[in-house]
Design a protein around this motif. Sequence first.
Motif, mmCIF file in Angstrom:
data_model
loop_
_atom_site.group_PDB
_atom_site.id
_atom_site.type_symbol
_atom_site.label_atom_id
_atom_site.label_comp_id
_atom_site.label_asym_id
_atom_site.label_seq_id
_atom_site.Cartn_x
_atom_site.Cartn_y
_atom_site.Cartn_z
ATOM 1 N N THR A 38 -17.923 3.576 1.653
ATOM 2 C CA THR A 38 -17.685 2.790 0.490
ATOM 3 C C THR A 38 -16.219 2.974 0.054
ATOM 4 N N ALA A 39 -15.680 4.326 0.021
ATOM 5 C CA ALA A 39 -14.029 4.443 -0.581
ATOM 6 C C ALA A 39 -13.298 3.998 0.363
ATOM 7 N N TRP A 40 -13.638 3.935 1.659
ATOM 8 C CA TRP A 40 -12.762 3.298 2.576
ATOM 9 C C TRP A 40 -12.659 1.714 2.359
ATOM 10 N N ILE A 41 -13.699 1.061 2.172
ATOM 11 C CA ILE A 41 -13.734 -0.396 1.827
ATOM 12 C C ILE A 41 -12.845 -0.441 0.608
ATOM 13 N N GLY A 42 -12.990 0.438 -0.348
ATOM 14 C CA GLY A 42 -12.108 0.258 -1.576
ATOM 15 C C GLY A 42 -10.441 0.313 -1.291
ATOM 16 N N GLY A 43 -10.334 1.193 -0.426
ATOM 17 C CA GLY A 43 -8.968 1.317 -0.107
ATOM 18 C C GLY A 43 -8.520 0.202 1.059
ATOM 19 N N LEU A 44 -9.135 -0.041 1.678
ATOM 20 C CA LEU A 44 -8.969 -1.334 2.410
ATOM 21 C C LEU A 44 -8.748 -2.676 1.656
ATOM 22 N N MET A 45 -9.608 -2.668 0.769
ATOM 23 C CA MET A 45 -9.179 -3.926 -0.306
ATOM 24 C C MET A 45 -7.819 -3.673 -0.870
ATOM 25 N N LEU A 46 -7.323 -2.574 -1.307
ATOM 26 C CA LEU A 46 -6.343 -2.371 -1.955
ATOM 27 C C LEU A 46 -5.086 -2.666 -0.949
ATOM 28 N N LEU A 47 -5.132 -2.071 0.259
ATOM 29 C CA LEU A 47 -4.151 -2.393 1.237
ATOM 30 C C LEU A 47 -3.885 -3.872 1.613
ATOM 31 N N VAL A 48 -5.226 -4.511 1.631
ATOM 32 C CA VAL A 48 -4.962 -6.065 1.875
ATOM 33 C C VAL A 48 -4.350 -6.938 0.731
ATOM 34 N N VAL A 49 -4.847 -6.393 -0.605
ATOM 35 C CA VAL A 49 -4.300 -7.052 -1.522
ATOM 36 C C VAL A 49 -2.752 -6.830 -1.682
ATOM 37 N N ALA A 50 -2.339 -5.535 -1.619
ATOM 38 C CA ALA A 50 -0.764 -5.231 -1.441
ATOM 39 C C ALA A 50 -0.279 -5.784 -0.324
ATOM 40 N N ASP A 51 -0.811 -5.915 0.588
ATOM 41 C CA ASP A 51 0.075 -6.828 2.059
ATOM 42 C C ASP A 51 0.040 -8.393 1.617
ATOM 43 N N VAL A 52 -0.953 -8.976 0.845
ATOM 44 C CA VAL A 52 -0.806 -10.391 0.378
ATOM 45 C C VAL A 52 0.184 -10.377 -0.719
ATOM 46 N N VAL A 53 0.228 -9.772 -1.621
ATOM 47 C CA VAL A 53 1.189 -9.599 -2.696
ATOM 48 C C VAL A 53 2.685 -9.324 -2.255
#
Length: 187
Positions: A38-53
């Motif tokens: 679950t924590a990995w999912i959260g980290g992955l979401m943050l990484l993807v959002v940071a990449d998109v931004v």
Amino acid sequence: MSGDNGEPKTDALVPPFAQAPVGALLGGVAAALSSIGTAWIGGLMLLVVADVVGRNFLNAPITGVSEIAARSVVAIVFLQVSAAILQRRLTRADFILRRLEGRAPRTQALVEALFSLTGAVVFALVLWASWPKLADAWAGAEFFGVQGVFTIPTWPFRGVTVLGAALAACAALYVAAQELRKARAAA
């Protein structure tokens, strides 16, 4: 303590697998791995959002996001599958089981046991197929990505698959044993 029918009283908030020592240990490990997933999912979401931004607004994409995301999805599944098995939340079509629930509880328990045994075999086969790949990745210092741009070792991801498959097979066997006990009691 026992209930009116002589069976041990159970707390509705305590999952059935946590009532036995083996189930409690298995459930604790599965819950810990699921929390990591679950924590990995959260980290992955943050990484993807940071990449998109970074990609769209700063013209500075983060290197390796697609490779990390591709490997992470598999790892997250294997981190969380044993908890799903123990909590009886593994995805399936249960329309037959719902029909059997009130009419034939013994048959329902036997079908559940067969389902769990099949799951144990499948996860044991995944473990059997994944172990040599983990050993090769470890021994050969295998990496994925683009050399000179972004690389990451593959063995941690393969290790999560092996660990998750082993725990999932154990969880499925535990659930099958519970269902077989339930079927014997219903006879």
